[in-house]
Design a protein around this motif. Structure first.
Motif, PDB file in Angstrom:
ATOM      1  N   LEU A   3      69.812  76.736  23.486  1.00 13.62           N
ATOM      2  CA  LEU A   3      70.550  76.028  24.524  1.00 13.62           C
ATOM      3  C   LEU A   3      70.752  76.966  25.704  1.00 13.62           C
ATOM      4  N   GLN A   4      70.245  76.556  26.859  1.00 14.04           N
ATOM      5  CA  GLN A   4      70.323  77.377  28.063  1.00 14.04           C
ATOM      6  C   GLN A   4      71.277  76.715  29.038  1.00 14.04           C
ATOM      7  N   ALA A   5      72.448  77.325  29.217  1.00 16.80           N
ATOM      8  CA  ALA A   5      73.463  76.777  30.114  1.00 16.80           C
ATOM      9  C   ALA A   5      73.404  77.471  31.468  1.00 16.80           C
ATOM     10  N   SER A   6      73.743  76.719  32.494  1.00 17.67           N
ATOM     11  CA  SER A   6      73.777  77.270  33.845  1.00 17.67           C
ATOM     12  C   SER A   6      74.758  76.469  34.687  1.00 17.67           C
ATOM     13  N   GLY A   7      75.046  76.989  35.879  1.00 16.71           N
ATOM     14  CA  GLY A   7      75.879  76.258  36.820  1.00 16.71           C
ATOM     15  C   GLY A   7      77.273  76.802  36.993  1.00 16.71           C
ATOM     16  N   GLY A   8      77.648  77.786  36.193  1.00 20.19           N
ATOM     17  CA  GLY A   8      78.974  78.360  36.350  1.00 20.19           C
ATOM     18  C   GLY A   8      79.068  79.179  37.627  1.00 20.19           C
ATOM     19  N   TYR A  39      82.315  73.071  25.184  1.00 17.49           N
ATOM     20  CA  TYR A  39      83.546  73.726  24.778  1.00 17.49           C
ATOM     21  C   TYR A  39      83.862  74.800  25.809  1.00 17.49           C
ATOM     22  N   ARG A  40      85.074  75.290  25.766  1.00 19.14           N
ATOM     23  CA  ARG A  40      85.420  76.422  26.621  1.00 19.14           C
ATOM     24  C   ARG A  40      86.374  77.354  25.893  1.00 19.14           C
ATOM     25  N   GLN A  41      86.343  78.594  26.315  1.00 16.74           N
ATOM     26  CA  GLN A  41      87.233  79.592  25.736  1.00 16.74           C
ATOM     27  C   GLN A  41      87.758  80.484  26.847  1.00 16.74           C
ATOM     28  N   ALA A  42      89.055  80.443  27.029  1.00 16.60           N
ATOM     29  CA  ALA A  42      89.719  81.290  28.011  1.00 16.60           C
ATOM     30  C   ALA A  42      90.144  82.595  27.327  1.00 16.60           C
ATOM     31  N   PRO A  43      90.331  83.658  28.087  1.00 17.97           N
ATOM     32  CA  PRO A  43      90.737  84.933  27.500  1.00 17.97           C
ATOM     33  C   PRO A  43      92.012  84.792  26.666  1.00 17.97           C
ATOM     34  N   GLY A  44      91.946  85.289  25.445  1.00 17.65           N
ATOM     35  CA  GLY A  44      93.105  85.254  24.574  1.00 17.65           C
ATOM     36  C   GLY A  44      93.395  83.914  23.934  1.00 17.65           C
ATOM     37  N   TYR A  96      80.765  76.720  26.886  1.00 19.00           N
ATOM     38  CA  TYR A  96      79.673  76.776  25.930  1.00 19.00           C
ATOM     39  C   TYR A  96      79.115  75.390  25.670  1.00 19.00           C
ATOM     40  N   CYS A  97      77.806  75.315  25.615  1.00 18.84           N
ATOM     41  CA  CYS A  97      77.129  74.086  25.256  1.00 18.84           C
ATOM     42  C   CYS A  97      76.948  74.051  23.734  1.00 18.84           C
ATOM     43  N   ASN A  98      77.094  72.872  23.157  1.00 19.20           N
ATOM     44  CA  ASN A  98      77.004  72.709  21.705  1.00 19.20           C
ATOM     45  C   ASN A  98      76.138  71.512  21.375  1.00 19.20           C
ATOM     46  N   LEU A  99      75.309  71.680  20.361  1.00 23.13           N
ATOM     47  CA  LEU A  99      74.437  70.599  19.892  1.00 23.13           C
ATOM     48  C   LEU A  99      74.611  70.434  18.396  1.00 23.13           C
ATOM     49  N   VAL A 100      74.764  69.208  17.950  1.00 17.84           N
ATOM     50  CA  VAL A 100      74.844  68.899  16.527  1.00 17.84           C
ATOM     51  C   VAL A 100      73.806  67.840  16.194  1.00 17.84           C
ATOM     52  N   ASN A 101      72.916  68.200  15.291  1.00 23.07           N
ATOM     53  CA  ASN A 101      71.921  67.241  14.808  1.00 23.07           C
ATOM     54  C   ASN A 101      72.626  66.281  13.852  1.00 23.07           C
ATOM     55  N   THR A 102      72.678  65.011  14.202  1.00 18.61           N
ATOM     56  CA  THR A 102      73.432  64.057  13.394  1.00 18.61           C
ATOM     57  C   THR A 102      72.746  63.748  12.067  1.00 18.61           C
ATOM     58  N   ARG A 103      71.492  64.136  11.937  1.00 13.76           N
ATOM     59  CA  ARG A 103      70.775  63.859  10.686  1.00 13.76           C
ATOM     60  C   ARG A 103      71.139  64.881   9.615  1.00 13.76           C
ATOM     61  N   ASP A 104      71.145  66.174   9.973  1.00 23.28           N
ATOM     62  CA  ASP A 104      71.411  67.191   8.958  1.00 23.28           C
ATOM     63  C   ASP A 104      72.630  68.060   9.281  1.00 23.28           C
ATOM     64  N   ARG A 105      73.310  67.746  10.372  1.00 27.17           N
ATOM     65  CA  ARG A 105      74.544  68.429  10.810  1.00 27.17           C
ATOM     66  C   ARG A 105      74.311  69.885  11.206  1.00 27.17           C
ATOM     67  N   TRP A 109      74.733  76.730  19.369  1.00 21.96           N
ATOM     68  CA  TRP A 109      75.569  77.080  20.514  1.00 21.96           C
ATOM     69  C   TRP A 109      74.744  77.782  21.580  1.00 21.96           C
ATOM     70  N   GLY A 110      75.058  77.510  22.831  1.00 21.51           N
ATOM     71  CA  GLY A 110      74.492  78.281  23.917  1.00 21.51           C
ATOM     72  C   GLY A 110      75.296  79.556  24.117  1.00 21.51           C
ATOM     73  N   LEU A 111      74.817  80.413  25.010  1.00 20.73           N
ATOM     74  CA  LEU A 111      75.474  81.699  25.233  1.00 20.73           C
ATOM     75  C   LEU A 111      76.714  81.593  26.112  1.00 20.73           C
ATOM     76  N   GLY A 112      76.844  80.508  26.826  1.00 19.93           N
ATOM     77  CA  GLY A 112      78.021  80.333  27.661  1.00 19.93           C
ATOM     78  C   GLY A 112      77.766  80.660  29.120  1.00 19.93           C
ATOM     79  N   THR A 113      78.553  80.019  29.957  1.00 14.89           N
ATOM     80  CA  THR A 113      78.504  80.281  31.392  1.00 14.89           C
ATOM     81  C   THR A 113      79.933  80.379  31.912  1.00 14.89           C
ATOM     82  N   GLN A 114      80.176  81.385  32.736  1.00 14.31           N
ATOM     83  CA  GLN A 114      81.535  81.663  33.200  1.00 14.31           C
ATOM     84  C   GLN A 114      81.906  80.742  34.357  1.00 14.31           C
ATOM     85  N   VAL A 115      83.069  80.132  34.250  1.00 12.77           N
ATOM     86  CA  VAL A 115      83.656  79.363  35.347  1.00 12.77           C
ATOM     87  C   VAL A 115      84.975  80.023  35.715  1.00 12.77           C
ATOM     88  N   THR A 116      85.109  80.398  36.975  1.00 11.52           N
ATOM     89  CA  THR A 116      86.328  81.030  37.456  1.00 11.52           C
ATOM     90  C   THR A 116      86.858  80.232  38.637  1.00 11.52           C
TER      91      THR A 116
END
Length: 119
Positions: A3-8, A39-44, A96-105, A109-116
């Motif tokens: 998964l290749q994320a961009s745009g942050g 998804y997103r994750q802020a510091p702490g 972070y971008c996330n993909l779930v295959n609904t057939r086998d679950r 995860w992508g590596l993430g892109t920073q939004v400030t």
């Protein structure tokens, strides 16, 4: 699957950004049965679900972003987007971008892109 994320980036409060996530090394028929999410994750803080679009194109959002963010997918391009409007400093996080295959679950995860968002 990769998964290749961009745009942050850095944006002032009230501004907008569009995040993109391209699913690589997967075929179209597989992508169409996958649920996609941001998804997103802020510091702490713990990683939290921001928005999801299922394989049947149902969407759901965190309460904090409803009416401001829109998730969409283009199966032909194997891409999911997150349109973010009226950004606030509390939206600052790594997304972070996330993909779930609904057939086998299987989940990826992508590596993430920073939004400030500056105030």
């Amino acid at each position: 699957v990769q998964l290749q994320a961009s745009g942050g980036g850095l944006v002032q409060a009230g501004g907008s950004l569009r995040l993109s996530c391209v699913a690589q090394r997967t075929i179209l028929s597989t992508f169409t049965i996958c649920d996609m999410a941001w998804y997103r994750q802020a510091p702490g803080k713990e990683r939290e679900l921001v928005a999801q679009v299922t394989s049947s194109r149902n969407t759901n959002y965190a309460d904090s972003v409803k009416s401001r963010f829109t998730i969409s997918r283009d199966n032909g391009k194997k891409t999911v987007y997150l349109h973010m409007n009226s950004l606030q400093p509390e939206d600052t996080a790594v997304y972070y971008c996330n993909l779930v295959n609904t057939r086998d679950r299987t989940q990826y995860w992508g590596l993430g892109t920073q939004v400030t968002v500056s105030s």
